[in-house]
Scaffold this active site. Structure first.
Site, PDB file in Angstrom:
ATOM      1  N   CYS A  40       0.849  -1.200   0.000  1.00 51.74           N
ATOM      2  CA  CYS A  40       0.000   0.000   0.000  1.00 51.74           C
ATOM      3  C   CYS A  40       0.886   1.252   0.000  1.00 51.74           C
ATOM      4  CB  CYS A  40      -0.871  -0.058   1.248  1.00 51.74           C
ATOM      5  SG  CYS A  40      -1.852   1.398   1.575  1.00 51.74           S
ATOM      6  N   SER A  42       0.686   3.721   1.912  1.00 50.51           N
ATOM      7  CA  SER A  42       1.048   4.116   3.282  1.00 50.51           C
ATOM      8  C   SER A  42       2.342   3.444   3.717  1.00 50.51           C
ATOM      9  CB  SER A  42      -0.037   3.723   4.279  1.00 50.51           C
ATOM     10  OG  SER A  42      -1.245   4.248   3.885  1.00 50.51           O
ATOM     11  N   HIS A  45       4.957   5.731   2.396  1.00 48.29           N
ATOM     12  CA  HIS A  45       5.047   6.933   3.251  1.00 48.29           C
ATOM     13  C   HIS A  45       5.887   6.620   4.480  1.00 48.29           C
ATOM     14  CE1 HIS A  45       2.230   9.929   1.824  1.00 48.29           C
ATOM     15  NE2 HIS A  45       1.334   9.012   1.573  1.00 48.29           N
ATOM     16  N   HIS A  69       0.522  -4.053   5.896  1.00 45.82           N
ATOM     17  CA  HIS A  69      -0.664  -4.042   6.770  1.00 45.82           C
ATOM     18  C   HIS A  69      -1.933  -4.484   6.042  1.00 45.82           C
ATOM     19  CE1 HIS A  69      -0.490  -0.164   4.712  1.00 45.82           C
ATOM     20  NE2 HIS A  69      -1.793  -0.146   4.784  1.00 45.82           N
ATOM     21  N   CYS A 175      -7.196  -3.140   3.615  1.00 40.03           N
ATOM     22  CA  CYS A 175      -6.943  -1.685   3.608  1.00 40.03           C
ATOM     23  C   CYS A 175      -7.570  -0.993   2.408  1.00 40.03           C
ATOM     24  CB  CYS A 175      -5.443  -1.380   3.680  1.00 40.03           C
ATOM     25  SG  CYS A 175      -5.128   0.399   3.695  1.00 40.03           S
TER      26      CYS A 175
HETATM   27  C1  CXF Z   1      -3.270   4.503   6.550  1.00 37.75           C
HETATM   28  C2  CXF Z   1      -3.811   5.738   7.164  1.00 37.75           C
HETATM   29  C3  CXF Z   1      -2.806   6.383   8.055  1.00 37.75           C
HETATM   30  C4  CXF Z   1      -2.287   5.418   9.053  1.00 37.75           C
HETATM   31  C5  CXF Z   1      -1.727   4.191   8.446  1.00 37.75           C
HETATM   32  C6  CXF Z   1      -2.689   3.538   7.505  1.00 37.75           C
HETATM   33  N1  CXF Z   1      -4.301   3.941   5.789  1.00 37.75           N
HETATM   34  C7  CXF Z   1      -4.088   3.127   4.766  1.00 37.75           C
HETATM   35  O1  CXF Z   1      -3.076   2.780   4.277  1.00 37.75           O
HETATM   36 ZN    ZN Z   2      -2.948   0.849   3.427  1.00 35.60          ZN
END
Ligand code: CXF
Ligand code: ZN
Length: 373
Positions: A40, A42, A45, A69, A175
């Site tokens: 994902c 995220s 990030h 996740h 997710c």
């Molecule tokens: C994220 C949103 C911010 C926290 C971690 C997960 N959502 C999806 O990837």
């Molecule tokens: Zn995610």
């Protein structure tokens, strides 16, 4: 629990598959054998924040972390006092579990905002005592540590699903699917006949598109800079397309909606595109921020006199235990697309290549298979 393979992130090296230790499930916890884990945005990030030392204030940076996740797997073992699942159950992992009724937000029926997740240290930024290597703790990034063969989670994060759903595909319901469809249906509550725009056609944006279709939207306008993504949006139900690299997307979307766009969704996480979403919607309309944004959103205050709304959406405003099995049923009945989100499947050892594909914009989702393809 014997040592297991996991994809370990460190500050400089590429991510590498190494042996790590995982504790046995404790009180109220379950051990899950991971069949598949989606990759994902995220996670990316998180990797960037880890490598650039921009983890949120107050979080001590560990020497290593395991991301991932978007997980589906099979319960292998349960700790004391677990009653919701049993060994052999098929589960999707909720990356942000909730307390189920002991906090203000769960009591009022908004568990996605739970203030007391069973294990606060599993939240986005938290450290984990469960993973280690030679006695040195490893952080469970985004609370799950899904890029590994097993994870230990609180039982409330292990959402039991039907046994005939393919785990290698429904992992995305952990997710991206839930976040996107939930933003359209639960957060925005799109009314049938609404006109909707979606900015950013990645794994989440495509799911906002199909959520808008499920809700009965009239025009679903997909906005992205890449034509291949706009083509995918068509398969998921978009009716109109704007390539944002070819002129002002705000003007184009407003024209397509004859000036009266009801909802705009931002699924990238940039201040500039949040502003575009807000500017696109009609008076009284709603811009929904789905992407993981920073603090750089600016909108013109006078628009609030015309009742324009700017709202956030977290994890699709979903109630894990009811919404996840529901989405699995919709998928099994052919009413939402999930297979089509998966552009590539890879073994865990190809995790770096999966992130390269993501950066190149070549895939909606890659899925990693920690126990082999
Ligand atoms: C994220 C949103 C911010 C926290 C971690 C997960 N959502 C999806 O990837
Ligand atoms: Zn995610």
């Amino acid at each position: 629990m014997p040592d297991m393979d996991a994809a370990v992130l460190r500050s400089t090296d590429p991510i590498a598959v190494e042996q790590v230790e995982l504790t046995d499930p404790g009180q109220g916890e379950v051990l899950i054998k991971i069949e598949a884990c989606g990759v994902c945005h995220s996670d990316l990030h998180w990797i960037n924040n880890f490598r650039n030392d921009t983890l949120p204030a107050g979080i001590a940076k560990p020497s290593a972390a395991i991301l991932g996740h978007e997980v589906a797997g099979i319960v292998e073992e349960i700790g004391p006092n677990v009653s919701a699942v049993a060994p052999g159950d098929h589960v999707i992992v909720g990356f942000r579990p909730n307390c189920g009724g002991n906090c203000h937000f769960c009591i009022r029926g908004t568990p996605w905002l739970c203030e007391r997740p069973d294990n606060p240290d599993r939240a986005y930024t938290g450290g984990s005592p469960r993973l280690s290597q030679d006695g040195v703790p490893i952080m469970q990034g985004v609370g799950v540590g899904g890029f590994s063969e097993y994870t230990v989670m609180p039982e409330r994060a292990a959402i039991k699903i039907r046994n005939d759903a393919p785990l290698e595909t429904v992992c995305l319901i952990g997710c991206g699917v839930t976040t996107g469809i939930g933003a359209a249906i639960n957060t925005a509550k799109i009314e049938a006949g609404s006109d909707v725009a979606v900015i950013g056609i990645g794994g989440v944006g495509l799911n906002v598109v199909q959520g808008a279709r499920l809700a009965g939207a009239r025009k679903i306008i997909a906005v992205d800079m890449m034509d291949n993504k706009l083509d995918m949006a068509a398969d998921f139900g978009a009716t109109h397309f704007v390539n944002a690299s070819e002129g002002d997307p705000v003007e184009k979307v407003r024209d397509l909606a004859n000036g009266y766009l009801d909802y705009a969704f931002e699924a990238i996480g940039l201040g500039a595109t949040c502003r575009q979403a807000f500017d696109m919607v009609r008076d009284g309309g709603t811009a929904v921020v789905v992407g993981v944004v920073g603090d750089d959103i600016t909108v013109p205050g006078r628009a609030f006199l015309r009742e324009k709304k700017l709202i956030g959406s977290f994890y699709g405003s979903n109630s894990l235990h009811t919404d996840i099995p529901k989405l699995v049923d919709l998928y099994m009945d052919g009413r939402i697309k999930v297979d089509e989100l998966i552009s590539k499947r890879r073994p865990l050892s190809e995790i770096n290549e999966a992130f390269e594909d993501m950066l190149a914009g070549e895939v909606a989702r890659s899925v990693l298979h920690p126990s082999g393809l």
